[in-house]
Design a protein around this motif. Structure first.
Motif, mmCIF file in Angstrom:
data_model
loop_
_atom_site.group_PDB
_atom_site.id
_atom_site.type_symbol
_atom_site.label_atom_id
_atom_site.label_comp_id
_atom_site.label_asym_id
_atom_site.label_seq_id
_atom_site.Cartn_x
_atom_site.Cartn_y
_atom_site.Cartn_z
ATOM 1 N N MET A 128 0.840 -1.194 0.000
ATOM 2 C CA MET A 128 0.000 0.000 0.000
ATOM 3 C C MET A 128 0.879 1.250 0.000
ATOM 4 N N ILE A 129 0.322 2.329 -0.535
ATOM 5 C CA ILE A 129 1.035 3.597 -0.603
ATOM 6 C C ILE A 129 0.425 4.569 0.410
ATOM 7 N N ASP A 130 1.238 5.030 1.338
ATOM 8 C CA ASP A 130 0.809 5.984 2.357
ATOM 9 C C ASP A 130 1.474 7.323 2.023
ATOM 10 N N ARG A 131 0.770 8.127 1.235
ATOM 11 C CA ARG A 131 1.365 9.358 0.737
ATOM 12 C C ARG A 131 1.742 10.322 1.851
ATOM 13 N N SER A 132 0.920 10.437 2.883
ATOM 14 C CA SER A 132 1.220 11.376 3.970
ATOM 15 C C SER A 132 2.507 10.985 4.689
ATOM 16 N N LYS A 133 2.730 9.689 4.920
ATOM 17 C CA LYS A 133 3.936 9.232 5.603
ATOM 18 C C LYS A 133 5.160 9.347 4.696
ATOM 19 N N ARG A 134 4.956 9.131 3.405
ATOM 20 C CA ARG A 134 6.062 9.340 2.474
ATOM 21 C C ARG A 134 6.478 10.807 2.484
ATOM 22 N N ASN A 135 5.501 11.682 2.551
ATOM 23 C CA ASN A 135 5.813 13.112 2.587
ATOM 24 C C ASN A 135 6.555 13.483 3.873
ATOM 25 N N GLU A 136 6.201 12.832 4.989
ATOM 26 C CA GLU A 136 6.926 13.079 6.241
ATOM 27 C C GLU A 136 8.388 12.656 6.107
ATOM 28 N N ALA A 137 8.613 11.496 5.490
ATOM 29 C CA ALA A 137 9.983 11.020 5.293
ATOM 30 C C ALA A 137 10.747 11.956 4.355
ATOM 31 N N ILE A 138 10.077 12.428 3.307
ATOM 32 C CA ILE A 138 10.702 13.371 2.370
ATOM 33 C C ILE A 138 11.097 14.653 3.093
ATOM 34 N N SER A 139 10.181 15.183 3.907
ATOM 35 C CA SER A 139 10.436 16.428 4.632
ATOM 36 C C SER A 139 11.641 16.296 5.555
ATOM 37 N N ALA A 140 11.724 15.172 6.287
ATOM 38 C CA ALA A 140 12.844 14.953 7.198
ATOM 39 C C ALA A 140 14.154 14.815 6.427
ATOM 40 N N LEU A 141 14.107 14.074 5.335
ATOM 41 C CA LEU A 141 15.318 13.847 4.550
ATOM 42 C C LEU A 141 15.793 15.124 3.872
ATOM 43 N N GLU A 142 14.869 15.896 3.334
ATOM 44 C CA GLU A 142 15.235 17.163 2.693
ATOM 45 C C GLU A 142 15.826 18.137 3.717
ATOM 46 N N ALA A 143 15.252 18.167 4.923
ATOM 47 C CA ALA A 143 15.768 19.053 5.970
ATOM 48 C C ALA A 143 17.180 18.640 6.380
ATOM 49 N N TYR A 144 17.425 17.349 6.440
ATOM 50 C CA TYR A 144 18.754 16.860 6.809
ATOM 51 C C TYR A 144 19.769 17.164 5.704
ATOM 52 N N LEU A 145 19.388 16.927 4.470
ATOM 53 C CA LEU A 145 20.283 17.206 3.345
ATOM 54 C C LEU A 145 20.566 18.698 3.202
ATOM 55 N N GLY A 146 19.614 19.526 3.635
ATOM 56 C CA GLY A 146 19.784 20.970 3.554
ATOM 57 C C GLY A 146 20.431 21.587 4.775
ATOM 58 N N ASP A 147 20.928 20.755 5.698
ATOM 59 C CA ASP A 147 21.581 21.225 6.926
ATOM 60 C C ASP A 147 20.645 22.022 7.828
ATOM 61 N N GLU A 148 19.341 21.774 7.701
ATOM 62 C CA GLU A 148 18.377 22.449 8.568
ATOM 63 C C GLU A 148 18.248 21.744 9.910
ATOM 64 N N ILE A 149 18.562 20.456 9.951
ATOM 65 C CA ILE A 149 18.518 19.681 11.184
ATOM 66 C C ILE A 149 19.781 18.834 11.269
ATOM 67 N N THR A 150 20.099 18.377 12.488
ATOM 68 C CA THR A 150 21.262 17.519 12.686
ATOM 69 C C THR A 150 20.826 16.063 12.833
ATOM 70 N N ALA A 151 21.790 15.178 13.025
ATOM 71 C CA ALA A 151 21.525 13.740 13.010
ATOM 72 C C ALA A 151 20.512 13.307 14.066
ATOM 73 N N PHE A 152 20.605 13.863 15.284
ATOM 74 C CA PHE A 152 19.690 13.446 16.345
ATOM 75 C C PHE A 152 18.241 13.773 15.998
ATOM 76 N N GLU A 153 18.005 14.987 15.514
ATOM 77 C CA GLU A 153 16.628 15.362 15.153
ATOM 78 C C GLU A 153 16.161 14.544 13.958
ATOM 79 N N PHE A 154 17.057 14.306 13.015
ATOM 80 C CA PHE A 154 16.716 13.476 11.855
ATOM 81 C C PHE A 154 16.314 12.083 12.306
#
Length: 226
Positions: free
Chosen positions: A1-27
């Motif tokens: 099954m595809i859970d678009r809302s949860k995929r978007n949460e994972a995308i948001s966290a990953l993009e924030a980490y790649l953009g240096d907006e958050i550090t490893a612990f928050e990620f």
């Protein structure tokens, strides 16, 4: 099954980490707070765990290969493709050796009685446990450069096909300073390595018990295109 809302949460966290907006612990907190029945989200979160340190907080530290791998995971999350691992449990002679060694320590403990003196007896069994672990690592096949460049896809054409279906996806360019960052001082890494192995040797009989269970092998990624 595809859970678009949860995929978007994972995308948001990953993009924030790649953009240096958050550090490893928050990620780490953000991706492990995601609960979903979407196997793609589960597998991506599991895969990401191997690429940051959850003991020392730090900004993102990735090689060019790891960066490209993260971009391919983002592409999958943005699409309707479904990703899963095929896993198998396997037995071999080293599993029997681990349990025989653990049994041997148990017999020694019964004969001598439980006490602090058993820490001395645990040392040779800890060394056996470490040797079993090293043997298993030496038996693991190394991925080819092509497999590394495509993972978790099976081919370059499969990557292109999915990118055509997600035209809004834009790959972020790699920044060289990311690979030059240091999570810990080399002396800290050496101390951490020595501490972990000393602890491992003292708790070797317990490690041997768990090493006796069948190994879980990830055979290959299976990507279902939409």
């Amino acid at each position: 099954m595809i859970d678009r809302s949860k995929r978007n949460e994972a995308i948001s966290a990953l993009e924030a980490y790649l953009g240096d907006e958050i550090t490893a612990f928050e990620f780490d907190d953000r991706i492990h707070d995601i609960e979903s029945d979407d196997l793609t989200v589960i597998e991506v979160v599991h895969a990401l765990w191997f690429h940051y340190d959850d003991c020392t907080d730090h900004k993102m530290h990735l090689s060019k290969q790891e960066w490209d791998y993260f971009q391919r995971l983002l592409l999958i999350l943005r699409s309707d493709a479904e990703l899963e691992f095929s896993r198998q449990s396997r037995w071999s002679w080293d599993h029997a050796l681990a349990w025989l060694a653990a049994l041997g320590f148990g017999l020694i403990a019964i004969g001598l009685g439980w006490g602090w003196h058993l820490l001395i007896w645990s040392v040779p069994f800890g060394i056996i446990s470490i040797c079993i672990s090293l043997y298993r690592k030496s038996r693991e096949p190394e991925p080819t450069s092509f497999e590394i460049a495509c993972m978790p896809f099976q081919s370059v054409s499969q990557i292109r096909a999915l990118r055509d279906r997600v035209p809004e996806f834009k790959k972020r360019p790699y920044r060289n300073e990311i690979g030059k960052r240091r999570v810990r001082h080399p002396a800290q890494d050496s101390f951490h390595w020595a501490f972990c192995h000393a602890y491992w040797i003292l708790l070797g009989p317990a490690a041997l018990f768990f090493q006796g269970f069948p190994s879980q092998h990830d055979d290959q990624w299976n990507l279902q295109m939409p």
